[in-house]
Design a protein around this motif. Sequence first.
Motif, PDB file in Angstrom:
ATOM      1  N   GLU A 116       0.829  -1.203   0.000  1.00  0.00           N
ATOM      2  CA  GLU A 116       0.000   0.000   0.000  1.00  0.00           C
ATOM      3  C   GLU A 116       0.865   1.255   0.000  1.00  0.00           C
ATOM      4  O   GLU A 116       0.541   2.250  -0.662  1.00  0.00           O
ATOM      5  CB  GLU A 116      -0.945  -0.016   1.201  1.00  0.00           C
ATOM      6  CG  GLU A 116      -1.997  -1.109   1.121  1.00  0.00           C
ATOM      7  CD  GLU A 116      -3.033  -1.025   2.227  1.00  0.00           C
ATOM      8  OE1 GLU A 116      -3.069   0.001   2.948  1.00  0.00           O
ATOM      9  OE2 GLU A 116      -3.814  -1.987   2.380  1.00  0.00           O
ATOM     10  N   LEU A 117       1.977   1.211   0.733  1.00  0.00           N
ATOM     11  CA  LEU A 117       2.894   2.349   0.746  1.00  0.00           C
ATOM     12  C   LEU A 117       3.458   2.583  -0.654  1.00  0.00           C
ATOM     13  O   LEU A 117       3.516   3.722  -1.134  1.00  0.00           O
ATOM     14  CB  LEU A 117       4.007   2.086   1.759  1.00  0.00           C
ATOM     15  CG  LEU A 117       5.072   3.153   1.964  1.00  0.00           C
ATOM     16  CD1 LEU A 117       5.615   3.077   3.393  1.00  0.00           C
ATOM     17  CD2 LEU A 117       6.241   2.991   0.989  1.00  0.00           C
ATOM     18  N   ALA A 118       3.885   1.502  -1.309  1.00  0.00           N
ATOM     19  CA  ALA A 118       4.445   1.630  -2.658  1.00  0.00           C
ATOM     20  C   ALA A 118       3.417   2.190  -3.629  1.00  0.00           C
ATOM     21  O   ALA A 118       3.733   3.067  -4.455  1.00  0.00           O
ATOM     22  CB  ALA A 118       4.963   0.277  -3.141  1.00  0.00           C
ATOM     23  N   ASP A 119       2.190   1.702  -3.541  1.00  0.00           N
ATOM     24  CA  ASP A 119       1.162   2.201  -4.451  1.00  0.00           C
ATOM     25  C   ASP A 119       0.934   3.696  -4.261  1.00  0.00           C
ATOM     26  O   ASP A 119       0.801   4.443  -5.237  1.00  0.00           O
ATOM     27  CB  ASP A 119      -0.150   1.445  -4.225  1.00  0.00           C
ATOM     28  CG  ASP A 119      -0.084   0.013  -4.732  1.00  0.00           C
ATOM     29  OD1 ASP A 119       0.781  -0.277  -5.581  1.00  0.00           O
ATOM     30  OD2 ASP A 119      -0.876  -0.820  -4.265  1.00  0.00           O
ATOM     31  N   ALA A 120       0.896   4.141  -2.996  1.00  0.00           N
ATOM     32  CA  ALA A 120       0.647   5.557  -2.727  1.00  0.00           C
ATOM     33  C   ALA A 120       1.831   6.420  -3.165  1.00  0.00           C
ATOM     34  O   ALA A 120       1.658   7.479  -3.779  1.00  0.00           O
ATOM     35  CB  ALA A 120       0.356   5.761  -1.242  1.00  0.00           C
ATOM     36  N   GLU A 121       3.049   5.958  -2.840  1.00  0.00           N
ATOM     37  CA  GLU A 121       4.233   6.766  -3.136  1.00  0.00           C
ATOM     38  C   GLU A 121       4.578   6.801  -4.617  1.00  0.00           C
ATOM     39  O   GLU A 121       5.083   7.809  -5.123  1.00  0.00           O
ATOM     40  CB  GLU A 121       5.432   6.218  -2.344  1.00  0.00           C
ATOM     41  CG  GLU A 121       5.348   6.419  -0.838  1.00  0.00           C
ATOM     42  CD  GLU A 121       5.660   7.858  -0.435  1.00  0.00           C
ATOM     43  OE1 GLU A 121       6.294   8.576  -1.239  1.00  0.00           O
ATOM     44  OE2 GLU A 121       5.268   8.255   0.680  1.00  0.00           O
ATOM     45  N   LEU A 122       4.334   5.704  -5.302  1.00  0.00           N
ATOM     46  CA  LEU A 122       4.761   5.607  -6.699  1.00  0.00           C
ATOM     47  C   LEU A 122       3.674   5.988  -7.694  1.00  0.00           C
ATOM     48  O   LEU A 122       3.933   6.066  -8.889  1.00  0.00           O
ATOM     49  CB  LEU A 122       5.255   4.192  -6.997  1.00  0.00           C
ATOM     50  CG  LEU A 122       6.404   3.675  -6.123  1.00  0.00           C
ATOM     51  CD1 LEU A 122       6.789   2.263  -6.539  1.00  0.00           C
ATOM     52  CD2 LEU A 122       7.604   4.599  -6.180  1.00  0.00           C
ATOM     53  N   ALA A 123       2.461   6.226  -7.201  1.00  0.00           N
ATOM     54  CA  ALA A 123       1.353   6.532  -8.111  1.00  0.00           C
ATOM     55  C   ALA A 123       1.663   7.701  -9.048  1.00  0.00           C
ATOM     56  O   ALA A 123       1.413   7.611 -10.263  1.00  0.00           O
ATOM     57  CB  ALA A 123       0.083   6.806  -7.309  1.00  0.00           C
ATOM     58  N   PRO A 124       2.231   8.823  -8.559  1.00  0.00           N
ATOM     59  CA  PRO A 124       2.505   9.934  -9.494  1.00  0.00           C
ATOM     60  C   PRO A 124       3.550   9.598 -10.553  1.00  0.00           C
ATOM     61  O   PRO A 124       3.592  10.244 -11.602  1.00  0.00           O
ATOM     62  CB  PRO A 124       3.012  11.055  -8.570  1.00  0.00           C
ATOM     63  CG  PRO A 124       2.523  10.697  -7.205  1.00  0.00           C
ATOM     64  CD  PRO A 124       2.531   9.197  -7.164  1.00  0.00           C
ATOM     65  N   SER A 125       4.389   8.605 -10.276  1.00  0.00           N
ATOM     66  CA  SER A 125       5.473   8.251 -11.205  1.00  0.00           C
ATOM     67  C   SER A 125       5.201   6.969 -11.959  1.00  0.00           C
ATOM     68  O   SER A 125       6.086   6.474 -12.674  1.00  0.00           O
ATOM     69  CB  SER A 125       6.793   8.099 -10.427  1.00  0.00           C
ATOM     70  OG  SER A 125       7.088   9.248  -9.686  1.00  0.00           O
TER      71      SER A 125
END
Length: 469
Positions: A116-125
């Motif tokens: 979930e952290l990865a999805d939130a952090e990487l969503a803009p990129s």
Amino acid sequence: MADAASILGSWSEDAPHECDVAVVGGGFSGLMTLVHLCRLLPGGRFALIERRPRPAPGVAYGACDAAHLLNVPAGRMGAFAEEPGGFHAWLSRTIPGAHGPDDFVPRALFGRYLRELADAELAPSRGRVSMVRDAVVHLERVPFGVELVLASGRSMVARAAVLAPGLPPARTPWAKVDHGAPREALCVDPWEPGSLSVTPRDAEVLVLGSGLPAIDVVQGLRRAGHRGMIHLLSRNGRLPLPHAVPGEAPMQLAMDRFAGGPARVLAALRAAAQERTASALGWQGAVDAIRPHVSAIWRSWTPAQRRRFLRVARPLWEIHRHRAPRAVLADIESQLAAGSVTLERGDLADLRPAPAGGAEAVIRRRDGSTRSCRVARVFNCIGPGMSVRDTIDPMLGSLLRGGLASPDELGLGLRTDGDGHLVGADGSVDARLLLVGALRRGDLWETTAVPERRGQAETVARECLLALA
């Protein structure tokens, strides 16, 4: 595999021809390096390369069953150095009231937190991040960066590369003593899906190792319905020790208390542990208090002192430092008392086919005597290899042969400078080739747990930014 809607479910065989930074290794260290890169360089193009993607990052959190517990309390497992309580905060939001900061929670929950952290952090990129399912087998420096050759035969060029491969596996403990035991009886990797469930339920089995991985296998077998005898065999014949009782006050120790070589440092640690027990507190607080200083202590020792520590003190250090939850150890101890689990000090001397199937293992005890036992399966739980010089990993072999990397004096890992840049065979530091995680153990020793790796991930991401400037 992970949900396809998650970035960790979007692995592909397609690799970009070029990118700004390639991160090799999709475990915790590699994923958090990618997160920091995306924070620092929002318009950058990145590739995360992993040979065996799992539902969550790495073996520890992606190859566990639903009941495998973390070996560190939830309150210390945050993914960011500035938020060590981040994982527990996520737990409190996701499963309110279920877990306290001192609880040992299922690893699968930590894997879900990272997803979930990865999805939130990487969503803009997300459109600029390639998740590549492949293995890097060769690296070569080119004038404008690093060329990575993949097992599929393709290649890509990155302006910088971060290596986060974890520790290479040791050669199987039966490699030199196996005389034709059936392959289905030998479990090289207990974390392969189905490895435990295919074991006959009433059969005797042999687990090589008695550390945390071996305990996980014992518990995993029982949860899979196994009822037979489990034999644990290791060179030191010791189980990990328990964590402290929850809620104890921490201990603070200054670095100057641990001056000198291994004997003096361990004597000081023993004295600190005695201070704790004299105050009716757990000795574990003393070990936790030395932990922030371990890398500095290790760096202050000569190669001869480090060798002496590894030869004489490492087995005892490991069981005190890498501890198990009290409830998990209580379960193992009850099985030992009941006779359904045995623990023996020795090594595997011979392995042959058993007449009725399975394998016949000859165990050599420490006094030189031997005994044999017939088992349906033998599980490899001895942990990673201790020497990169003996590695059969293609990428590490390529780095060493090409001189892009060099082993530390003891061969435990690869040499780096203080910021994680690889040091080549000629002693030069490469600004565009960095290392994060466990393979820095030769320089740092303490580099396998989340608190150390989350800090390294941020540092190497910042160093990449400088290299690309």
